[in-house]
Design a protein around this motif. Structure first.
Motif, short mmCIF file in Angstrom:
data_model
loop_
_atom_site.label_atom_id
_atom_site.label_comp_id
_atom_site.label_asym_id
_atom_site.label_seq_id
_atom_site.Cartn_x
_atom_site.Cartn_y
_atom_site.Cartn_z
N GLY A 1 50.29 24.94 39.98
CA GLY A 1 50.39 25.58 39.22
C GLY A 1 50.59 25.92 37.74
O GLY A 1 50.88 25.43 36.29
N VAL A 2 49.40 26.27 37.40
CA VAL A 2 48.94 26.51 36.01
C VAL A 2 48.69 28.22 36.26
O VAL A 2 48.69 28.92 37.58
CB VAL A 2 47.12 26.77 36.38
N PRO A 3 49.47 28.63 35.14
CA PRO A 3 49.82 29.91 35.16
C PRO A 3 48.66 30.60 34.97
O PRO A 3 47.94 30.66 34.47
CB PRO A 3 50.49 29.63 33.80
N ALA A 4 48.85 31.84 35.53
CA ALA A 4 47.52 33.19 36.11
C ALA A 4 47.32 33.08 34.78
O ALA A 4 45.82 33.42 34.77
CB ALA A 4 47.73 34.18 37.00
N GLU A 5 47.57 33.72 33.79
CA GLU A 5 47.42 34.32 32.19
C GLU A 5 46.38 32.93 31.62
O GLU A 5 45.59 33.23 30.88
CB GLU A 5 48.32 34.80 31.71
N THR A 6 47.18 32.08 31.88
CA THR A 6 46.61 30.42 31.79
C THR A 6 44.89 30.68 31.66
O THR A 6 44.18 30.02 30.94
CB THR A 6 46.92 29.56 31.67
N LEU A 7 45.16 30.70 32.84
CA LEU A 7 43.17 30.01 33.99
C LEU A 7 42.79 31.61 33.31
O LEU A 7 41.57 31.58 33.29
CB LEU A 7 43.97 30.67 35.53
N ILE A 8 43.16 33.23 33.39
CA ILE A 8 42.66 34.45 33.29
C ILE A 8 41.87 33.51 31.48
O ILE A 8 40.77 33.90 30.88
CB ILE A 8 43.22 35.43 32.70
N ASP A 9 42.75 33.45 30.77
CA ASP A 9 41.75 32.59 29.34
C ASP A 9 40.54 32.13 29.21
O ASP A 9 39.95 31.91 28.79
CB ASP A 9 43.12 32.46 27.90
N ARG A 10 40.89 31.01 30.09
CA ARG A 10 40.48 29.86 30.17
C ARG A 10 39.00 30.13 31.12
O ARG A 10 37.64 30.24 30.44
CB ARG A 10 40.92 28.91 31.00
N PHE A 11 39.07 30.90 31.73
CA PHE A 11 37.18 32.13 32.30
C PHE A 11 37.35 32.63 31.78
O PHE A 11 35.72 33.16 31.83
CB PHE A 11 37.54 31.65 34.18
N SER A 12 38.04 33.35 30.55
CA SER A 12 37.16 34.23 29.98
C SER A 12 35.70 33.76 28.89
O SER A 12 34.82 34.56 28.46
CB SER A 12 38.07 35.27 29.19
N ARG A 13 36.47 32.29 28.61
CA ARG A 13 35.00 31.77 27.80
C ARG A 13 33.25 32.05 28.70
O ARG A 13 32.55 31.82 27.56
CB ARG A 13 35.61 30.76 27.53
N PHE A 14 33.82 32.32 30.25
CA PHE A 14 32.06 31.92 30.50
C PHE A 14 31.95 33.32 31.22
O PHE A 14 31.13 33.38 31.68
CB PHE A 14 32.12 30.72 31.78
N VAL A 15 32.52 34.27 30.54
CA VAL A 15 32.03 35.20 31.26
C VAL A 15 31.62 36.52 29.87
O VAL A 15 31.83 36.80 28.83
CB VAL A 15 33.90 36.22 31.43
N SER A 16 30.57 36.63 30.61
CA SER A 16 30.18 37.10 29.94
C SER A 16 30.23 38.60 29.73
O SER A 16 29.81 39.65 31.05
CB SER A 16 28.44 36.93 29.75
#
Length: 568
Positions: free
Chosen positions: A145-160
């Motif tokens: 139920g969470v839009p893919a773009e929202t998850l990508i933004d969320r996970f980007s916080r942890f990508v170096s």
């Protein structure tokens, strides 16, 4: 036997032990580890001033980070804050790694094509086609139920990442792959995910896909301190199995430390560091080397417009048989290519780096004239001064070759001068030879060369592309490299959190300053990356659905033109 009052206390203590073990770190412990993390970067992080200049991020401005750390509600939130702190450096070599081996997978590889998250591979062992009809080219719309773009933004916080494109692409793959070593709350998922797709015809399809979970989730660091440790997922990357010929003398220890230019794959993209490219080989391609996993390269040739074009893929610069054995394979292949081809394409796309000096030896086999290798600028501390001083003393006592002693003398003089002048970084140091000026290897390839690059040409692969471009050896074809421009190292981040972090120890220094529209003019590869001479983005839906054939046709045409222009 214990008396009754003591028995009561005893049983109360035993009952409390599990709760104590599950308890979170105290605010003071979190602040201690946050300061320890920052202190290590303050002493050893080479691009400190560079990140201030580029992004106005000062890693020593700790007040907001400590405030957040002390206020964090649990250990996982504290880990998230530490990860955000490190990823704020926008540095592929600098990661915060949790002490856990837990991961979960949906059996899907997901990447960004034409700006959208598309499936590019499906694990049919986990997802048989009869039950899960998802195929390459389907777009991921949402997960639970969470839009893919929202998850990508969320996970980007942890990508170096030093490259905004690769950062977003790695975050997209985390839609279907959750490593807790990088994503602190990766374990907070159900047994299955409801994934909404758009199929190739644009029709919406919803599938319930089980999570395949491995390892033990980390839920709390606990208040009781224990010695730092490294999990299997967090070990320092190996530089390939060393044969007897590859053993490094002790007096070369400080130089050997600067040779590690590798990023350990952590679910970034398909075939990262793999022998296999993500595109189909050209028509008529005949393979010579690369059938075995122990082969250091994949080589072959193919016909094009009356020409015979050689093709060598370098999956990484950490050769399985060791550098000496790998270079013998290279010598044989270069001799064959020189005799039998009209030009050579070298593929370092999705190459995760490796040994800097093995890399430089390959450069010597592809550049048939004198050239300048990359220098390394380090953040000089007393450790580096003492390390080079001890190495020089040991080299003299061991009757090391004169050129080695001369190299150590020059490097020691530079680090001593840098330390005395209180400069942020040294000048460019040679780490593979006495000076940065390099001579070609006997039998070096003399015919036209072209190099394939992309945003996952990383670390040593960044350096490879930079060195060949600086030498004017031939065009780079593809997209800007990753911008992981230097040497990396790992270190424990604190007694209480038991996590691990990596950092950039040294920065690549190119022959000439690089002018780009988006960064200051500088000699660095860090963040700037290496820009292609011929730009072509393989990350399109057309390439995905046609096995990269449009990309192959494009680089073949470019190579034919390059050969024809080079002919007298």
């Amino acid at each position: 036997m214990l008396r009754k009052p003591f028995r009561s206390l005893y049983w109360m203590f035993l009952a409390a032990v599990p709760a104590l073990l599950r308890a979170d770190l105290t605010a003071d412990q979190k602040e201690f580890d946050m300061r320890a993390l920052a202190a290590h970067y303050a002493k050893h992080y080479a691009p400190y001033e560079w990140k201030i200049e580029l992004f106005r991020f000062d890693l020593l401005e700790l007040r907001p980070w400590i405030s957040r750390a002390r206020a964090s509600r649990d250990d996982l939130e504290f880990y998230e804050i530490c990860a955000e702190y490190v990823t704020s450096l926008r540095d592929t070599h600098s990661s915060f790694i949790l002490p856990t081996n837990f991961s979960a997978s949906l059996g899907l590889s997901i990447d960004i094509y034409d700006g959208k998250p598309l499936v590019d591979a499906v694990n049919r062992t986990l997802l048989p086609l009869s039950r899960f009809p998802v195929v390459a080219g389907w777009e991921v719309v949402s997960v639970d139920g969470v839009p893919a773009e929202t998850l990508i933004d969320r996970f980007s916080r942890f990508v170096s990442s030093g490259n905004a494109v690769s950062r977003r692409r790695t975050a997209a793959n985390y839609l279907g792959f959750r490593p807790q070593s990088r994503i602190p709350r990766a374990h907070e998922i159900g047994d299955a995910a409801e994934v909404v797709f758009l199929d190739r015809d644009g029709q919406e399809v919803t599938l319930t896909i089980p999570w395949t979970k491995q390892g033990t989730p980390l839920t709390s660091a606990g208040r009781l301190p224990s010695p730092p440790f490294r999990t299997a997922a967090a070990r320092a990357p190996a530089a390939g199995a060393a044969g007897e010929e590859d053993i490094t003398p002790p007096y070369l220890a400080p130089l050997a430390e600067l040779r590690n230019e590798r990023v350990e794959p952590a679910g970034e993209v398909l075939n990262y560091g793999s022998r296999f490219p993500v595109w189909a080989y050209p028509a008529g391609y005949q393979q010579r080397v690369g059938a075995s996993a122990s082969d250091p390269l994949v080589s072959g040739s193919f016909p094009a417009q009356g020409l015979r074009i050689g093709l060598i893929r370098i999956p990484n610069f950490s050769p399985p048989p060791g550098a000496a054995a790998a270079l013998r394979v290279w010598d044989a292949e270069i001799a064959w290519m020189q005799e039998n081809t009209d030009g050579l394409i070298v593929d370092v796309m999705r190459n995760n780096g490796g040994d800097a000096c093995y890399n430089e030896e390959i450069q010597r086999r592809l550049i048939p004239y004198e050239f300048r290798g990359l220098g390394r600028e380090i953040r000089v501390t007393t450790r580096w001064v003492n390390s080079f001083a001890s190495a020089l003393l040991l080299a003299r006592q061991s009757n090391a070759p004169p050129h080695v002693i001369a190299q150590l003398e020059r490097n020691l003089e530079e680090v001593q001068r840098t330390f005395a002048e209180n400069r942020g970084r040294s000048g460019p140091l040679p780490i593979c030879a006495e000076t940065l000026t390099r001579q070609p290897a006997p039998g070096a390839y003399t015919k036209p060369v072209m190099v394939l690059v992309d945003p996952y040409s990383t670390s040593a692969a960044d350096g490879f592309a930079a060195a060949l471009q600086d030498a004017g050896r031939g065009p780079l074809f593809g997209m800007r490299t990753n911008g992981a421009g230097g040497t990396t190292g790992n270190f424990p981040t604190g007694l209480f959190s038991e996590s691990l972090a990596s950092h950039t120890t040294a920065m690549h220094h190119r022959r000439q300053p690089v002018v780009t529209p988006d960064y200051p003019t500088a000699n660095y590869v860090e963040n700037i990356g290496v820009r292609p001479d011929i730009q072509y983005d393989i990350m399109t839906r057309e390439n995905l659905l046609d096995a990269g054939r449009p990309f192959v046709r494009a680089f073949t045409e470019a190579m034919v033109e390059h050969i024809q222009r080079s002919q007298p």
